[in-house]
Enzyme design. Structure first.
Site, PDB file in Angstrom:
ATOM      1  N   ASP A 206      -9.346  -4.258 -60.045  1.00 42.72           N
ATOM      2  CA  ASP A 206      -8.443  -5.389 -60.211  1.00 42.72           C
ATOM      3  C   ASP A 206      -8.817  -6.523 -59.218  1.00 42.72           C
ATOM      4  O   ASP A 206      -9.701  -6.613 -58.448  1.00 42.72           O
ATOM      5  CB  ASP A 206      -7.156  -4.671 -59.490  1.00 42.72           C
ATOM      6  CG  ASP A 206      -7.100  -4.465 -58.063  1.00 42.72           C
ATOM      7  OD1 ASP A 206      -8.073  -3.985 -57.487  1.00 42.72           O
ATOM      8  OD2 ASP A 206      -6.124  -4.519 -57.305  1.00 42.72           O
ATOM      9  N   GLU A 209      -9.980  -5.944 -55.708  1.00 44.22           N
ATOM     10  CA  GLU A 209     -11.167  -5.249 -55.692  1.00 44.22           C
ATOM     11  C   GLU A 209     -10.869  -3.805 -55.034  1.00 44.22           C
ATOM     12  O   GLU A 209     -11.942  -3.498 -54.420  1.00 44.22           O
ATOM     13  CB  GLU A 209     -12.361  -5.986 -54.980  1.00 44.22           C
ATOM     14  CG  GLU A 209     -12.392  -7.408 -54.957  1.00 44.22           C
ATOM     15  CD  GLU A 209     -13.275  -8.461 -54.545  1.00 44.22           C
ATOM     16  OE1 GLU A 209     -13.498  -8.652 -53.391  1.00 44.22           O
ATOM     17  OE2 GLU A 209     -14.386  -8.643 -55.362  1.00 44.22           O
TER      18      GLU A 209
END
Ligand SMILES: *[C@@H]1O[C@H](CO)[C@@H](O)[C@H](O)[C@H]1NC(C)=O
Ligand SMILES: *[C@@H]1O[C@H](CO)[C@@H](O)[C@H](O)[C@H]1NC(C)=O
Ligand SMILES: *[C@@H]1O[C@H](CO)[C@@H](O)[C@H](O)[C@H]1NC(C)=O
Ligand SMILES: *[C@@H]1O[C@H](CO)[C@@H](O)[C@H](O)[C@H]1NC(C)=O
Ligand SMILES: *[C@@H]1O[C@H](CO)[C@@H](O)[C@H](O)[C@H]1NC(C)=O
Ligand SMILES: *[C@@H]1O[C@H](CO)[C@@H](O)[C@H](O)[C@H]1NC(C)=O
Ligand SMILES: *[C@@H]1O[C@H](CO)[C@@H](O)[C@H](O)[C@H]1NC(C)=O
Ligand SMILES: *[C@@H]1O[C@H](CO)[C@@H](O)[C@H](O)[C@H]1NC(C)=O
Ligand SMILES: *[C@@H]1O[C@H](CO)[C@@H](O)[C@H](O)[C@H]1NC(C)=O
Ligand SMILES: *[C@@H]1O[C@H](CO)[C@@H](O)[C@H](O)[C@H]1NC(C)=O
Ligand SMILES: *[C@@H]1O[C@H](CO)[C@@H](O)[C@H](O)[C@H]1NC(C)=O
Ligand SMILES: *[C@@H]1O[C@H](CO)[C@@H](O)[C@H](O)[C@H]1NC(C)=O
Length: 625
Positions: A206, A209
């Site tokens: 995402d 991270e």
């Protein structure tokens, strides 16, 4: 004008003196206009200071590369991230179109830099033949690969870069430079859209991270990229590989809804609630002032979007979590972080998210004004009642005689301004925007300083408040959602963007080699692989490949990693250890050689060779830290 710092005290005092008459109508003591007028040019300059080759804070960055922050320690953000770069470039392209003509050189440099970057092999994969390398989140500031451990791949980067470059292409077309759009820019966009079409239905990390799964922000950007990519391709008379996936992507986007809000990450195991800035930031990056609130792209004025906004913002109305949000009434903006379970830097508010909330609301206002109407339904009612207690489920029209439409718009606008006021309150006098500010008073700046994305977010927020909108992208004809969502993918077509300066890389055939070394280490000490090829860091230990210790036991102190290498090449390699308390690196006293086996194109993921090495060199020492 009252000093901002006293704002909440003043507001609360005013509230009690007004008694119960209208708690939603707090006086606005803050001069948001003056703050924005001063801060917007600082923010724009703040982005430029972090872009190579001339950026004053990022010496060493190559032309067109956007550095995340000049900060090199605690934390080290001196890298170019695909997402941050693309969002920054989108802001610069929008500013350019709005009249900042001096920005064109930055855009041109970026086009060239990205054409080259697309071809760089990296730990996410190679460019040819699979396009997988495009999913890499992070590179060195000279555009070379970054080998460190990271949450990869991240699949929003190609979509966001395509969006920025499509906006620029549309400007070129509108300004008589169609052939440049077609020959120079489109090939870059085409690779990115191919990647989206091929991998949208695969998991990835995402925007923060941290979570591997499917991310609302990513899916939303992917949808936009495919839709406007398709429109551009038609205009240029070229083929768009991947664009036909758009209906499935937007079908999938609806599935993040849980009945109250869009859950940020799905297809993952997580104990989080899923209330996350992810969804709000997604909607502002796909904002189209002319789009319908019912569009399945989930625009800021969308009822479900507003319900998600409220759920997310309210999750931070918690003085135990964020002491600086104590005693702020429900109709007033607060400091916002990524999600309430955040522990990074102990979990604090971010400037770009707090400014993003304001931008979100300005976007929604712009859409209602365009539509000359605003519909409140059961899903969005609670959002409106917080700031306009008289709100009911109905359509308010701008021509209503009792002017309720404009009262509601005013309430939302004041609410938006109050988020800007929070940003103002915690911005240092010199206008410098870090990544975060402390959740505990006095709310000092934290984490990376001069964060490029913080500045870019401020610029786009200021544009929206000033009534400056990025070009529309949604086709006027409504999208028809497939009757049923389906898993799908289309094989991409990847070609170096030669006209923009990409090198002529050819499909390299790679083979996985599993490096395994017995190396006893102290707790906190790590083993790295380094060698004479770029994938192994060219003997630069700062760019070595980290090995894993997940199978380490006292019987077998194993460190290992499977690494893709060019088939047939001879490599020199060795191991190095990084000790646990900043002692110097220790290298092996031997150099090893290996010939990478031929590849197997029918099974590219197969491990084609394994080493069985034993650390040869001095042992490490515990620093006892
Ligand atoms: C960077 O500086 C060089 C040399 O002064 C100049 O030619 C170039 O246009 C500058 N680039 C940007 C993006 O301003
Ligand atoms: C792929 O798409 C299907 C259909 O929308 C969906 O159910 C599935 O969760 C998706 N998987 C990923 C990883 O995107
Ligand atoms: C408020 O934050 C505290 C500290 O993180 C947490 O323990 C508590 O559950 C939160 N309250 C609500 C209502 O979420
Ligand atoms: C935030 O401020 C508090 C109180 O001054 C301090 O204890 C804390 O360490 C700060 N947080 C960070 C991450 O520096
Ligand atoms: C107000 O606008 C609506 C459409 O938004 C229209 O149907 C209606 O006729 C208008 N009423 C007046 C009084 O102009
Ligand atoms: C701006 O102010 C902050 C906070 O006082 C400080 O840390 C930072 O160094 C200043 N930046 C510049 C460029 O002066
Ligand atoms: C919105 O649509 C109108 C009418 O078609 C058009 O004039 C305007 O340029 C569009 N706005 C944007 C930001 O593209
Ligand atoms: C790229 O290299 C290949 C062979 O290595 C060659 O056939 C091809 O013509 C080259 N393409 C360009 C555009 O230079
Ligand atoms: C690495 O070293 C080997 C010799 O062991 C050599 O054949 C190869 O060309 C070198 N590779 C590079 C990229 O220098
Ligand atoms: C690590 O352990 C896992 C689980 O036991 C095993 O499947 C895997 O093959 C091991 N890997 C290596 C490199 O030994
Ligand atoms: C291994 O090769 C590299 C590059 O040639 C060199 O810097 C290093 O000293 C060599 N190490 C040993 C132990 O020979
Ligand atoms: C590494 O350790 C394992 C397990 O003890 C052993 O079988 C293997 O031979 C060792 N490798 C080397 C090169 O010493």
């Amino acid at each position: 004008m009252l000093r901002l710092i006293t704002k909440y005290a003043v507001a609360v005092a005013a509230l009690s003196s007004l008694s119960i008459a209208s708690p939603a109508r707090l006086p606005r003591a803050v001069d948001v206009d003056a703050f924005i007028a001063a801060q917007r040019p600082i923010a724009l300059q703040g982005t430029l200071n972090n872009i190579g080759p001339n950026g004053s804070l990022v010496e060493g960055a190559s032309a067109g590369y956007v550095v995340a922050s000049p900060s090199k320690v605690n934390p080290n953000y001196f890298y170019t991230w695909s997402r941050d770069s693309a969002l920054t470039l989108k802001a610069l392209v929008d500013e350019f179109i709005l009249g900042e003509t001096s920005l064109q050189q930055y855009i041109e440099d970026h086009v060239h830099a990205q054409a080259v970057l697309q071809t760089v092999s990296n730990p996410s994969g190679t460019f040819l033949p699979s396009g997988k390398g495009l999913g890499e989140p992070k590179y060195n500031v000279d555009g070379t690969r970054f080998n460190g451990n990271w949450g990869r791949p991240q699949r929003d980067g190609p979509a966001l870069r395509a969006i920025a470059l499509i906006t620029y292409s549309n400007w070129l077309i509108a300004n008589g430079q169609t052939s440049k759009a077609k020959t120079v820019i489109w090939p870059i966009i085409s690779n990115d859209l191919s990647y989206v079409g091929q991998y949208w239905n695969s998991t990835g990390f995402d925007l923060w991270e941290e979570v591997s799964g499917s991310s609302f922000f990513t899916t939303q950007a992917q949808y936009r990229a495919l839709v406007e990519g398709n429109t551009l391709a038609e205009e240029l008379g070229v083929e768009c590989t991947g664009c036909d996936q758009a209906p499935q992507v937007v079908c999938f986007l609806q599935s993040y809804w849980n009945g109250e809000y869009f859950v940020a990450n799905i297809n993952t195991n997580t104990i989080r609630t899923g209330k996350d800035a992810n969804t709000m930031l997604g909607s502002i990056s796909i904002f189209d002032v002319n789009a319908s609130c019912d569009s399945p792209s989930i625009q800021p004025c969308n009822s479900r979007g507003l319900s998600s906004f409220k759920a997310f913002v309210d999750s931070f109305r918690n003085a135990s979590l964020y002491p600086i949000n104590a005693d702020i009434p429900i109709d007033s903006g607060i400091a916002l972080g990524r999600y309430t379970e955040d522990v990074y830097y102990e979990g604090n508010p971010w400037y770009l998210i707090t400014a993003g909330a304001a931008e979100y609301l300005y976007d929604a206002i712009a859409q209602w004004k365009t539509q000359e109407a605003l519909t409140i339904d059961d899903t969005s009612l609670a959002f409106f009642q917080d700031i306009y207690p008289a709100a009911r489920t109905k359509t308010y029209s701008s021509n209503d005689t009792c002017a309720e439409f404009s009262h509601i718009i005013d309430a939302v606008h004041n609410y938006a301004d109050s988020f800007v006021a929070v940003v103002e309150q915690y911005t240092p006098a010199n206008g410098s925007l870090s990544e975060q500010f402390n959740k505990t008073a006095p709310g000092n700046p934290l984490s990376a300083y001069d964060l490029t994305w913080s500045y870019a977010a401020f610029v786009t927020m200021a544009e929206r408040r000033a009534g400056q909108y990025p070009p529309s992208w949604e086709p006027s004809t409504a999208v028809t959602l497939p009757a049923q969502c389906a898993a799908s993918s289309v094989k991409g077509s990847y070609v170096p963007a030669f006209a923009a300066g990409a090198p002529n890389v050819t499909a390299s055939c790679t083979s996985y080699v599993q490096f395994a070394v017995n190396a006893s280490t102290y707790f906190g000490e790590n083993i790295y692989l380094v060698g004479n090829t770029t994938d192994l860091g060219s003997w630069d230990v700062n760019n070595a490949q980290p090995l894993l210790a997940s199978n380490y036991t006292s019987e077998r102190p194993l460190w290992y990693a499977a690494i893709a290498l060019t088939a047939g090449e001879t490599i020199d390699y060795g191991y190095a250890r990084q000790e646990d308390c900043d002692q110097p690196w220790i290298f092996e006293t031997v150099n090893r050689t290996l010939v990478v086996p031929a590849c197997d194109e029918t099974d590219v993921e197969a491990i084609r060779a394994e080493t069985n090495d034993a650390w040869t060199g001095p042992a490490g020492s515990s620093g006892g830290c």
